[in-house]
Write an enzyme that holds these catalytic residues in place. Structure first.
Site, short mmCIF file in Angstrom:
data_model
loop_
_atom_site.label_atom_id
_atom_site.label_comp_id
_atom_site.label_asym_id
_atom_site.label_seq_id
_atom_site.Cartn_x
_atom_site.Cartn_y
_atom_site.Cartn_z
N GLY A 69 0.82 -1.21 0.00
CA GLY A 69 0.00 0.00 0.00
C GLY A 69 0.85 1.26 0.00
O GLY A 69 0.49 2.26 -0.64
N THR A 70 1.97 1.22 0.68
CA THR A 70 2.83 2.39 0.74
C THR A 70 3.34 2.74 -0.66
O THR A 70 3.34 3.91 -1.06
CB THR A 70 4.01 2.13 1.70
OG1 THR A 70 3.45 1.79 2.98
CG2 THR A 70 4.91 3.33 1.84
N ASN A 155 -8.24 4.10 8.62
CA ASN A 155 -7.73 2.86 9.20
C ASN A 155 -7.73 2.87 10.72
O ASN A 155 -7.68 1.83 11.35
CB ASN A 155 -6.31 2.57 8.69
CG ASN A 155 -5.38 3.72 8.93
OD1 ASN A 155 -5.61 4.83 8.44
ND2 ASN A 155 -4.34 3.51 9.69
N GLY A 204 -2.86 -6.15 0.18
CA GLY A 204 -3.24 -7.53 0.45
C GLY A 204 -3.35 -7.92 1.91
O GLY A 204 -4.27 -8.64 2.31
N HIS A 205 -2.42 -7.43 2.75
CA HIS A 205 -2.37 -7.99 4.11
C HIS A 205 -3.50 -7.51 5.01
O HIS A 205 -3.67 -8.00 6.12
CB HIS A 205 -0.99 -7.78 4.76
CG HIS A 205 -0.63 -6.37 5.12
ND1 HIS A 205 -0.61 -5.94 6.42
CD2 HIS A 205 -0.23 -5.33 4.37
CE1 HIS A 205 -0.20 -4.67 6.44
NE2 HIS A 205 0.04 -4.28 5.21
N THR A 241 9.98 -7.95 -12.52
CA THR A 241 9.33 -9.25 -12.76
C THR A 241 8.15 -9.41 -11.81
O THR A 241 8.28 -9.20 -10.60
CB THR A 241 10.36 -10.38 -12.56
OG1 THR A 241 11.47 -10.11 -13.42
CG2 THR A 241 9.77 -11.74 -12.90
N CYS A 329 3.19 5.22 15.00
CA CYS A 329 4.44 4.66 15.50
C CYS A 329 5.38 4.57 14.32
O CYS A 329 5.27 3.69 13.49
CB CYS A 329 4.20 3.27 16.08
SG CYS A 329 5.73 2.54 16.69
#
Ligand code: PLP
Length: 389
Positions: A69-70, A155, A204-205, A241, A329
């Site tokens: 995401g970053t 978030n 994804g996470h 890739t 943090c």
């Protein structure tokens, strides 16, 4: 047994995502190779792309894979800024102080190094955006604005932005809008096609895929400068890739998340309401930070007066319950949540917050474990006082 109530940080790997990852790892070849094995991995990658396009309601060619995401947020904001300043000076970037640091710090970097002029739209005390202010900014400065970047859902607090409305306002002046939809995708219905967005970030996470895979959805007619140069993969927006095993795993996690949306809305909503009703009875002085706001059904954000959220978190952790303060943090420096500060909370209030986020495997027993632990953790945290930092 640990009870996990911090799904907004990273949700556990879904079994379907693990299975898809293993399937991808079972074949080794470069998806750009022409031979049979290469074609096999190319098919895997393109199947993942098709599935993600279906889940997010966009065109398959709009799906650009990358590392997280970053990276997506950086690519969207820098890429749009550079593109929009090619033929004409457009220095203003509109965003909000409640964004994730992947957005905030990118904009601040553009300010320091590329003469960008950030303009921050206010949020109210519940975290809801001031749309009137946004409208005025767009009509007063339309042709000086490079882009708008506003998250779909926050978030930390779970507060939802009316992205369609933002895009309607921007469309009149042809301003591209990017949205960090990491907290929203798979948590609420998302249609990229209907949104009017130029670009959208999904990681994804947060969905049950492994860490290190994300997409930037980039509208077909949208042009942006690339951050990464090389072999020209992914519409030349993300050379390198392609990681087909992670792409497959991401697609599987997202597909299952979208299939479960109704269940999530109904069951996790019920569970969150149960949690808040019980907490209000056990600890009447708790403030539900976003109550009344349009927010995600799986997020509960609270302020516990007279204590440090970190102490509370530590004591709950000792009792086997994992939650979060949702506070910033960065590189080991802990401070009050920038999101709560932007909502007008005092430093003391912002330091006393706790974020509970439910996920696909949350149960009533998890919430009951939290409820069993919270009273004594709060008493302990209050005894520790406000000087824990
Ligand atoms: C809203 C939001 N944006 C960006 C990020 C960064 O994403 P990633 O961890 O995939 O780089 C996160 C993750 O915490 C997030 O919650």
């Amino acid at each position: 047994m640990k009870v996990f109530l911090d799904h907004a940080s990273t949700t556990p790997l879904r079994p379907v995502a693990k299975q898809a990852l293993l399937e991808g790892l079972g074949v080794s070849a470069n998806p750009s190779s022409v031979h049979t094995l290469g074609q096999q991995t190319r098919h895997m990658l393109e199947d993942a792309r098709d599935s993600i396009a279906k889940s997010l309601d966009c065109n398959r060619s709009e799906v650009i894979f990358n590392s997280g995401g970053t990276e997506s947020d950086n690519q969207a904001i820098k890429g749009l800024y550079w593109q929009r300043n090619k033929d004409k000076d457009r220095k203003i970037i509109i965003s909000a102080k409640t964004e994730h640091h992947a957005v905030l710090d990118t904009i601040e970097w553009l300010e320091k190094s590329q003469k960008a002029k950030p303009v921050w739209v206010d949020v109210d005390s519940r975290g809801e955006l001031n749309y009137q202010q946004l409208e005025t900014l767009i009509s007063d400065h339309g042709d000086e604005i490079a882009l708008i970047s506003l998250m779909w859902a926050n978030n930390e607090t779970g507060v939802i932005t009316d992205i369609q409305h933002v895009c309607q306002l921007a469309r009149e002046q042809s301003i591209p809008v990017h949205s960090d939809a990491i907290a929203a995708a798979g948590h609420m219905p998302i249609s990229f096609k209907d949104s009017g967005l130029a670009a959208m970030t999904v990681s994804g996470h947060k969905l049950g895929a492994p860490i290190g895979i994300a997409v930037l959805i980039v509208g077909r007619s949208v042009k942006l400068e690339s951050l990464v140069h090389g072999g020209g993969q992914e519409r030349a927006m993300r050379s390198g890739t392609m990681n087909y095993p992670l792409a497959l795993s991401f697609a599987a996690a997202l597909e299952e998340s979208v299939e479960q949306l109704d269940w999530r809305e109904r069951e996790l909503g019920k569970l969150r309401d149960y949690l808040e009703t019980k907490v209000a009875k056990l600890i009447p002085e708790v403030e539900f930070t976003t109550s009344g706001a349009n927010r995600l059904q799986d997020n509960s954000h609270m302020i516990f007066p007279g204590c440090q959220g970190d102490s509370l978190l530590f004591l709950l952790d000792l009792a086997g319950v994992e939650v979060s303060t949702g506070s910033a943090c960065q590189a080991g420096v802990i401070g009050p949540s920038h999101v709560l500060m932007a909502m007008g909370k005092t430093e003391e209030e912002a330091n006393g917050c706790l974020r509970i986020t439910l996920g696909y495997n949350s149960t009533k027993a998890d919430v009951d474990a939290f409820l069993d632990a919270i009273e004594s953790a709060y008493a302990g945290a209050k005894r520790a006082g406000m000087s824990a930092r």
